[in-house]
Structure formats: C-alpha cells, structure tokens
Design an enzyme around this catalytic site. Structure first.
Site, PDB file in Angstrom:
ATOM      1  N   SER A 118      -9.118  -2.200 -10.112  1.00  0.00           N
ATOM      2  CA  SER A 118      -9.724  -0.871 -10.294  1.00  0.00           C
ATOM      3  C   SER A 118     -10.674  -0.867 -11.471  1.00  0.00           C
ATOM      4  O   SER A 118     -11.497   0.025 -11.597  1.00  0.00           O
ATOM      5  CB  SER A 118      -8.666   0.179 -10.634  1.00  0.00           C
ATOM      6  OG  SER A 118      -7.674   0.221  -9.707  1.00  0.00           O
ATOM      7  N   HIS A 139     -11.906  -2.474  -3.191  1.00  0.00           N
ATOM      8  CA  HIS A 139     -11.049  -1.544  -3.933  1.00  0.00           C
ATOM      9  C   HIS A 139     -10.511  -0.443  -3.022  1.00  0.00           C
ATOM     10  O   HIS A 139     -11.217   0.495  -2.659  1.00  0.00           O
ATOM     11  CB  HIS A 139     -11.860  -0.933  -5.094  1.00  0.00           C
ATOM     12  CG  HIS A 139     -11.072  -0.009  -5.956  1.00  0.00           C
ATOM     13  ND1 HIS A 139     -11.568   1.179  -6.444  1.00  0.00           N
ATOM     14  CD2 HIS A 139      -9.803  -0.100  -6.432  1.00  0.00           C
ATOM     15  CE1 HIS A 139     -10.637   1.767  -7.172  1.00  0.00           C
ATOM     16  NE2 HIS A 139      -9.568   1.011  -7.185  1.00  0.00           N
ATOM     17  N   GLU A 151     -13.999   1.051  -1.700  1.00  0.00           N
ATOM     18  CA  GLU A 151     -15.208   0.685  -2.435  1.00  0.00           C
ATOM     19  C   GLU A 151     -15.365  -0.836  -2.347  1.00  0.00           C
ATOM     20  O   GLU A 151     -14.396  -1.568  -2.590  1.00  0.00           O
ATOM     21  CB  GLU A 151     -15.101   1.098  -3.911  1.00  0.00           C
ATOM     22  CG  GLU A 151     -15.116   2.603  -4.108  1.00  0.00           C
ATOM     23  CD  GLU A 151     -14.935   3.024  -5.559  1.00  0.00           C
ATOM     24  OE1 GLU A 151     -15.362   4.128  -5.911  1.00  0.00           O
ATOM     25  OE2 GLU A 151     -14.347   2.256  -6.360  1.00  0.00           O
ATOM     26  N   ASN A 189     -13.860   6.329  -9.878  1.00  0.00           N
ATOM     27  CA  ASN A 189     -13.247   6.452 -11.200  1.00  0.00           C
ATOM     28  C   ASN A 189     -14.257   6.752 -12.301  1.00  0.00           C
ATOM     29  O   ASN A 189     -13.884   7.120 -13.409  1.00  0.00           O
ATOM     30  CB  ASN A 189     -12.438   5.193 -11.542  1.00  0.00           C
ATOM     31  CG  ASN A 189     -11.083   5.230 -10.859  1.00  0.00           C
ATOM     32  OD1 ASN A 189     -10.576   6.307 -10.524  1.00  0.00           O
ATOM     33  ND2 ASN A 189     -10.503   4.081 -10.621  1.00  0.00           N
TER      34      ASN A 189
HETATM   35  P1  NAI Z   1       2.413  -3.356  -8.378  1.00  0.00           P
HETATM   36  O1  NAI Z   1       2.977  -3.603  -9.708  1.00  0.00           O
HETATM   37  O2  NAI Z   1       3.037  -2.337  -7.477  1.00  0.00           O
HETATM   38  O3  NAI Z   1       2.418  -4.750  -7.561  1.00  0.00           O
HETATM   39  C1  NAI Z   1       1.987  -5.970  -8.082  1.00  0.00           C
HETATM   40  C2  NAI Z   1       2.754  -7.094  -7.371  1.00  0.00           C
HETATM   41  O4  NAI Z   1       2.135  -8.333  -7.721  1.00  0.00           O
HETATM   42  C3  NAI Z   1       4.223  -7.191  -7.765  1.00  0.00           C
HETATM   43  O5  NAI Z   1       5.026  -7.165  -6.603  1.00  0.00           O
HETATM   44  C4  NAI Z   1       4.318  -8.545  -8.482  1.00  0.00           C
HETATM   45  O6  NAI Z   1       5.535  -9.197  -8.210  1.00  0.00           O
HETATM   46  C5  NAI Z   1       3.156  -9.306  -7.868  1.00  0.00           C
HETATM   47  N1  NAI Z   1       2.605 -10.370  -8.729  1.00  0.00           N
HETATM   48  C6  NAI Z   1       2.349 -10.292 -10.059  1.00  0.00           C
HETATM   49  N2  NAI Z   1       1.796 -11.453 -10.475  1.00  0.00           N
HETATM   50  C7  NAI Z   1       1.673 -12.243  -9.373  1.00  0.00           C
HETATM   51  C8  NAI Z   1       1.144 -13.546  -9.161  1.00  0.00           C
HETATM   52  N3  NAI Z   1       0.636 -14.260 -10.158  1.00  0.00           N
HETATM   53  N4  NAI Z   1       1.173 -14.044  -7.909  1.00  0.00           N
HETATM   54  C9  NAI Z   1       1.680 -13.331  -6.882  1.00  0.00           C
HETATM   55  N5  NAI Z   1       2.195 -12.077  -7.027  1.00  0.00           N
HETATM   56  C10 NAI Z   1       2.185 -11.558  -8.257  1.00  0.00           C
HETATM   57  O7  NAI Z   1       0.850  -3.071  -8.609  1.00  0.00           O
HETATM   58  P2  NAI Z   1      -0.146  -2.187  -7.714  1.00  0.00           P
HETATM   59  O8  NAI Z   1      -0.075  -0.769  -8.130  1.00  0.00           O
HETATM   60  O9  NAI Z   1       0.053  -2.541  -6.280  1.00  0.00           O
HETATM   61  O10 NAI Z   1      -1.576  -2.725  -8.219  1.00  0.00           O
HETATM   62  C11 NAI Z   1      -2.047  -4.015  -7.887  1.00  0.00           C
HETATM   63  C12 NAI Z   1      -3.532  -4.107  -8.188  1.00  0.00           C
HETATM   64  O11 NAI Z   1      -4.248  -3.113  -7.474  1.00  0.00           O
HETATM   65  C13 NAI Z   1      -3.923  -3.936  -9.649  1.00  0.00           C
HETATM   66  O12 NAI Z   1      -5.015  -4.783  -9.938  1.00  0.00           O
HETATM   67  C14 NAI Z   1      -4.337  -2.484  -9.720  1.00  0.00           C
HETATM   68  O13 NAI Z   1      -5.239  -2.220 -10.759  1.00  0.00           O
HETATM   69  C15 NAI Z   1      -5.024  -2.327  -8.361  1.00  0.00           C
HETATM   70  N6  NAI Z   1      -5.049  -0.947  -7.862  1.00  0.00           N
HETATM   71  C16 NAI Z   1      -3.976  -0.113  -7.993  1.00  0.00           C
HETATM   72  C17 NAI Z   1      -4.011   1.191  -7.498  1.00  0.00           C
HETATM   73  C18 NAI Z   1      -2.826   2.113  -7.619  1.00  0.00           C
HETATM   74  O14 NAI Z   1      -3.006   3.326  -7.439  1.00  0.00           O
HETATM   75  N7  NAI Z   1      -1.619   1.615  -7.872  1.00  0.00           N
HETATM   76  C19 NAI Z   1      -5.209   1.713  -6.823  1.00  0.00           C
HETATM   77  C20 NAI Z   1      -6.255   0.729  -6.651  1.00  0.00           C
HETATM   78  C21 NAI Z   1      -6.173  -0.524  -7.188  1.00  0.00           C
END
Ligand code: NAI
Length: 386
Positions: A118, A139, A151, A189
């Site tokens: 993001s 995104h 996006e 954003n």
């Molecule tokens: P989350 O914390 O729910 O999930 C992340 C997952 O990645 C976890 O299950 C973790 O075990 C896994 N993980 C961490 N390091 C890893 C690695 N090296 N290899 C494989 N798996 C790994 O996070 P979320 O909210 O799903 O966000 C993920 C990405 O998406 C971030 O970059 C965030 O900025 C972006 N994002 C998030 C939004 C939101 O509203 N939560 C919206 C748009 C983008």
C-alpha cells in the site's frame, strides 16, 4: 495468458486475492511461512464460500471449483510454475526484497512478480530483482473479493508488456483497474487524505463536534459513513499511520499533516470499533450523540471537505498520477464515494472550487489550502474535466 497464480502471504489480503483468482478460474498456489495462517485461510474460504452458496450467489459446484482451485503450500519452490505471483506479506521493504530475490530463483523468466504493497516504492522493490522489468504493483483493497478497485502501479522499470498483461488479467477477474504512477499513496490513499485531515482540522478549530461533521458528509454529501465513523472503522492507529507515512513520503508537505487529535486517540488506545471506543463509544447500550442540524453549518462543513478532496484529485491529475477517468473510478469503487471527485468539481463548477480554495487560503495563509494550478488554468479557460 495468466493461468497459474502464486500468492505469497495467506493473511487478510493474500487469502482474499486467492479467492478472487480462484473464482476467475485460475489455479492458485497460496504460500505462507506459517502453517497456522494457511489453516486459517482455508477454513475462512470454506466459511465464505458456504455462505455464498446459502445466499444463492454461487452454486455448490462453483464452490467446489473455487476450493479445488487453491493449493496451500509452505515452501516457496512450490510457486515454480506460476505465470504471475502476487506478494502480500508484511509491509517491510527489506523483508519484501529478500523474498523477491529468493522467489526469482524458483520461477520462470516469464513470470510476472507483483506486490500488493500500500505504501512502499515499487521501483525500490523491483530493484531487488535480476529482471526488474517483470515487477509491478497490484494493489487490492480490503476485502479483496468485495472491493471492485485494483490500483495497478508500473514502476519506472516495468515493461509495457507486463502492464498490459496485468490489466487484462484483472479485467478477467472482474475488477475495475486504475493505473497509477509509483508515488506515495498511489491514487486512493493520496486523494482521500483530506476526508480525514480536514474533518479533524475542523473539529480542532471547534467548528463542530464529531457527530455534526459526520452528519454533514452523510446528509449533504451522500457519503455512506462520515469521516469519524470511518476512522473508527479503519482504526485510529492504522489511519494515523497511513497519514503519517504519506506525509513523510511527501517530504512533510503540510497538505498531508497528521492530526494531534487522532494521535492522542491512538495513544490512548481509543482505536475505534475494534477497541470498543474511538471517536464514538461502542460499549453495549452507549448512546450516540446527536448532531447539530443547522443547515448552514452542515453545508459549510461539507463544502470545505469536498473542495479539499477535489483539490487533491485535481492535483493528482495535474501531476499525471492517473487519468481523470481512473481517479474518479478509484474513489467510487475503492472507497465507495457517492460521486467521482472530478465529476463533482464539474457539477459544482470550477469557478466555485477556485473561489472556495482561495477563500480558505486567504483566511489561513497556509500552503495546505493552495489551489491546484490545474483548477486555476481550467477556470481561466472555462474548461471542465469531462
Ligand atoms: P497479514 O498480516 O494479515 O498477512 C501477512 C501474511 O504474510 C501472514 O500470514 C504471514 O504469516 C505471512 N508472511 C510474512 N512474512 C512472510 C514471508 N517472508 N514469506 C511468506 N509469508 C510470509 O497482512 P495483510 O493485511 O494481508 O497485508 C499484506 C500486505 O498487503 C501488506 O504489504 C499490506 O500493506 C498490503 N495491504 C493491506 C491491506 C489491508 O487493508 N490489510 C490493503 C491493501 C494492501
């Protein structure tokens, strides 16, 4: 043709994106380092797809197909046959770069490597690859299966072929695609900042309370939620961090300055719905305060936030962050605004926008109220956006 999709990170975003790709008929491999995350993702997908069958939104056969289209794996080498990978792991540049370097050893030369970041620079993430021209930002918005907008952010290294292929794929996945320049906050954003920032500023000035400002945006503007309701929904910690990140990324441009009010709410643990208290109280039986109903006040509040949003959207167009169509589509499909901001500017009239902004600037003498040169030029030449 993208058929095999690798998703990296099975958390909130990764599992949602996996559902979208699997629903569109792609073969998805969902990879996470934590088995627990994969188990949760699988259980959640079962729950969600069962609910969709109950609501007659999909057939039981479609449900089985979606579930069977996803493999859950805990080693990166299982992503070897991907045509496209989308990374959704922690928002940390170094961790993402390390992952991308490792990933490139496993996938074919033709595989597109995308990130769902993001806030991080796509050019910087791409620079970790031997073939940076295959890297792109894709995104999604949360929840990915429900939010129409995606996006797409080509880095300066990204090839046209990769951009075109990603656009076609996402359209096949029934998404609205808005192409954005690799700049902080991309479209949504960035353009949405004044919705929160100007509401907080008016509260701090004592123009009105939370309930009245929210009521103005809903009753006059037709927004589904007011700014304070939305900040409570997003979480004051999360929303504050996004604002702070955008502010710093823009070299402290005062237009994006975070608010002390929100900082203190976050510090106090008044995070919003998730903590039971934010700008409003969510305890059982709590009574929501009544807004003021003075129409002149409500219109003053709404006009000020709207014109600041329009200014931000116009400036994004001025700086070629995205096309006018994509800026408006992003705000209506990414954050459910009732109208596109540039179309709204046309409706209100460009002279009205310039006059309002100049009025604010003359009153405050703060650069945050500077009118976009684009609006000023359009005013001088009687132009409209559409
Ligand atoms: P989350 O914390 O729910 O999930 C992340 C997952 O990645 C976890 O299950 C973790 O075990 C896994 N993980 C961490 N390091 C890893 C690695 N090296 N290899 C494989 N798996 C790994 O996070 P979320 O909210 O799903 O966000 C993920 C990405 O998406 C971030 O970059 C965030 O900025 C972006 N994002 C998030 C939004 C939101 O509203 N939560 C919206 C748009 C983008």
């Amino acid at each position: 043709m993208i058929k095999n999709v690798g998703i990296i990170g099975g958390g909130t975003m990764g599992s949602g994106i996996a559902q979208v790709a699997a629903t569109a008929g792609c073969m998805v491999t969902l990879y996470d380092v934590h088995q627990g995350a994969l188990d949760t993702a699988k259980a959640n997908l079962e729950k969600i797809t069962n609910r969709l069958v109950d609501k007659a939104r999909i057939s039981p056969q479609e449900k089985d197909a979606i579930q069977n289209n996803i493999r859950y794996v805990n080693t990166i080498k299982e992503l070897a046959n991907s045509d496209l990978t989308i990374e959704a792991i922690v928002e940390n540049m170094e961790v993402k770069k390390k992952l991308f370097q490792e990933l490139e050893n496993h996938v074919s030369d033709a595989c597109i490597i995308a990130t769902n970041t993001s806030s991080l620079s796509i050019a910087s993430i791409a620079s970790s690859l031997k073939k940076p021209n295959r890297c792109i930002g894709i995104h999604f918005f949360n929840p990915a299966p429900l939010m129409k907008l995606v996006e797409v952010i080509p880095a300066i290294q990204t090839s046209q072929k990769v951009l075109a292929s990603v656009q076609i794929t996402l359209e096949n996945w029934k998404k609205v695609v808005a192409v954005a320049k690799d700049t902080p906050g991309f479209i949504v954003n960035r353009v949405a900042r004044p919705f929160y920032g100007e509401a907080l500023r008016m509260y701090e000035e004592g123009v009105a309370d939370f309930a009245t400002i929210d009521h103005a945006l809903k009753s006059v503007g037709g927004f589904k939620m007011g700014p304070f309701e939305l900040m409570d929904f997003i979480g004051n910690d999360v929303n504050y961090t996004v604002t702070h990140t955008v502010f710093e990324a823009f070299y402290n441009d005062s237009r994006y300055k975070p608010s002390f009010t929100q900082k203190r709410f976050a510090e106090a643990g008044f995070l919003g719905r998730k903590s039971g208290k934010g700008f409003y109280d969510y305890a059982p039986g709590a009574v929501k305060p009544l807004p003021e109903t003075n129409q002149k006040l409500l219109h003053t509040i709404f006009d000020r936030i709207l014109v600041m949003l329009i200014n931000e959207a116009a400036d994004a167009l001025f700086l070629n962050i995205a096309s006018a169509q994509d800026i408006d589509a992003a705000m209506t499909t990414g954050v459910n605004y009732p109208k596109g901001l540039l179309a709204w500017a046309d409706e209100k009239g460009i002279p009205w926008c310039v006059k309002k902004l100049d009025g604010l600037y003359n009153e405050y003498h703060e650069p945050r109220y500077r009118c976009s040169p684009l609006l000023r030029r359009m005013d001088a030449t009687n132009k409209t956006f559409f």
